[in-house]
Design an enzyme around this catalytic site. Sequence first.
Site, PDB file in Angstrom:
ATOM      1  N   GLU A  92       0.711  -1.219  -0.075  1.00  0.00           N
ATOM      2  CA  GLU A  92      -0.055  -0.255   0.118  1.00  0.00           C
ATOM      3  C   GLU A  92       0.937   1.327   0.045  1.00  0.00           C
ATOM      4  OE1 GLU A  92      -2.726   0.452   3.230  1.00  0.00           O
ATOM      5  OE2 GLU A  92      -3.769   2.193   2.356  1.00  0.00           O
ATOM      6  N   ASP A  93       1.958   1.165   0.696  1.00  0.00           N
ATOM      7  CA  ASP A  93       2.606   2.517   1.100  1.00  0.00           C
ATOM      8  C   ASP A  93       3.847   2.747   0.275  1.00  0.00           C
ATOM      9  OD1 ASP A  93       0.588   2.860   2.821  1.00  0.00           O
ATOM     10  OD2 ASP A  93       1.909   2.423   4.597  1.00  0.00           O
TER      11      ASP A  93
END
Length: 670
Positions: A92-93
């Site tokens: 996600e990051d």
Amino acid sequence: MNLATTPEYQAQFEQDLNDILYQVEHYYPNLDEAKKDKIKRAYWFAEKAHQNQSRFSGEPYFIHLVAATKILLQIQPDLETICACLLHDVIEDTPVTPDEIERRFGKRIRFLCEGVEKITKVRLQGKERELESLRKLFVAMAKDVRVIFIKLADRIHNLSTLDHVPPEKRTRIARESLQIYVPVADRLGIHEFKTQMEDLCFKNLNPEEYEMLSNQIKQSKKVREKFINAAEKEIRKLLTKAEVEFVTVGGRDKNLYSVSEKLKKKNCNHVSEIHDLLGLRVIVNEHSDCYRVLGLIHSHWKPMPGRFKDYIAVPKANGYQSLHTTVLGLAQSKVPTEIQIRTKAMHLDAEYGPAAHWAYKQTSNARFDEDYLEKTSWIPEDLAEITQIKSSEHFFRSISESLSAKRIHVLTPKGDVKNLPAHSTPIDFAYAIHTDIGNQCFGAKVNGIIKPLNHELSAGDVVDIMTKAGRVPNPEWLKFVKSASARHKIQASINSHTKEDEKPLDNSPRVKTQIRTTPLGAAPVREAGFNSDHSIIIGNESGLGHHFPKCCSPLPHQEIVAYNTRGRDFVIHQKDCKILAKLEDERKLEAQVVMQKKFTITAKDRVGLMRDYSAILSERDIFIWDVKFKKPKNETLIGTFTVHIPDSKTFREAMQALQGVDNVKEVQVI
Ligand code: MN
């Protein structure tokens, strides 16, 4: 310069990695270099991937992954879960792709990371969305429960670092946790995670109340500790004298959140007003020792009636096992003290969930990962179906049922397999095929022979359901169906037929029907009035003064409500009494009619005696309301039982069975 790469942080990360490996070695059998290496690779890969990110606190983002993994290790997970926890925010990051995760760490770790990411996207916004989130969560869980383990660890760390987060986001995360993740941890039986989250949510949602309560508890700590020490000593002495081996005897603290809930429930303002803050726990080695300890405790201190709970013979829905009893006079206390008695295995199970327990059982097994996977894959196949259920109450009931119950496979005549809870009936099976088949069911052939609809199915049975168009479910079915989805569907169908102002949900022709209340196939039986065996339980107490009103006179089998008449006694109304409906709700109390019996068993004492008694009673749905033991002579043990029975015949059978228990000399009904 990048924060994460400063020598200080690098040194700290080295140390953290050593801590993690040390913790894993502690529970993981034969952790070889290759496995350690996999953890190390995941660790440094994540560290590198997050190097340009920081937390709201300004610290390097990677500390979150370290902390979440350390929390996760409390439940003793397998290797893949550990690695996936370290990597859970990478997709996600950071620019790292799922494919890269798969290339480096394998398919299953990729699946776990993606699973966590999906759940993370679930946001709580408004009522309808809430349930939607729950469903998504459980669809993910149905595939691999390890995703949830990681998510819970992730959430606990995020909750403990909310100080630096903007207030609005903070409230949202805390509320969402309380409404979704706390119940999930509870249903999975991970008590430790549940209580940690509850307190963190409480602290963030109600900081003032939290502060006040924790101060109150701190102030009364000395008094509590003094009592606990004295009580511990007394119990230790008792057990040593009786030569019962035990692991520990200790006090236990309630978490702040449950204290605050209790205060609200009891309308109290100060912790000193609630008594069951004081609790003790005795942990023993052997299953049978639990009952011996119980017997010893009851023969030394006065047990409070109605407080004895045998969760060993009848575990809670989430699998929790323990004996609970509340006694008076421990360490000269005027306040009742709750004592929990359980084995070491039950304790681990209760605190860290079934996963940890398996690990504990299998410490000598070199196939740890394979076994772990197998043991966690029991999350039932029909979870996806359960996620269709609309009300959250039914939903959680289904989940817990599915988690705890053993399952059987039953076949249709064409050979389709249906997965059902153990002890399921043809009705459960019919609903598992289709709602309409269930609703219109009027008979069943099991292995070619017609059987009653409440017949208990066995694994491998071939079941043929007979239906008739226009039939409607019998409310009596609710008494014997085992699967939550069948129960839910029957209820839904009954509701659609009883509410005049509602159209039926499906297109089936509207059938006007009277709800039958007589047992299936039996002639209507009108219960006689109350006799001396009947007892009314009001709230959680029996023996409270009560009388029957003029407006309605409930029969023993009817649902009842007790109404508190300004401190004198209780009036027992029928639940649907029209007069009752007009009375103040605050003064109504839950009540039920039970058939109560009392008897004594005299036996030559031996290990496992109480367990045998308990098994005979619980097998027959006989509920032990109260039990006391006396030891008049060295070897003789007299138990006085107060029980609630389903009917007199079952009771007589149980008395006979008790007579046959080894060492029992006499069973006497009093
Ligand atoms: Mn995270």
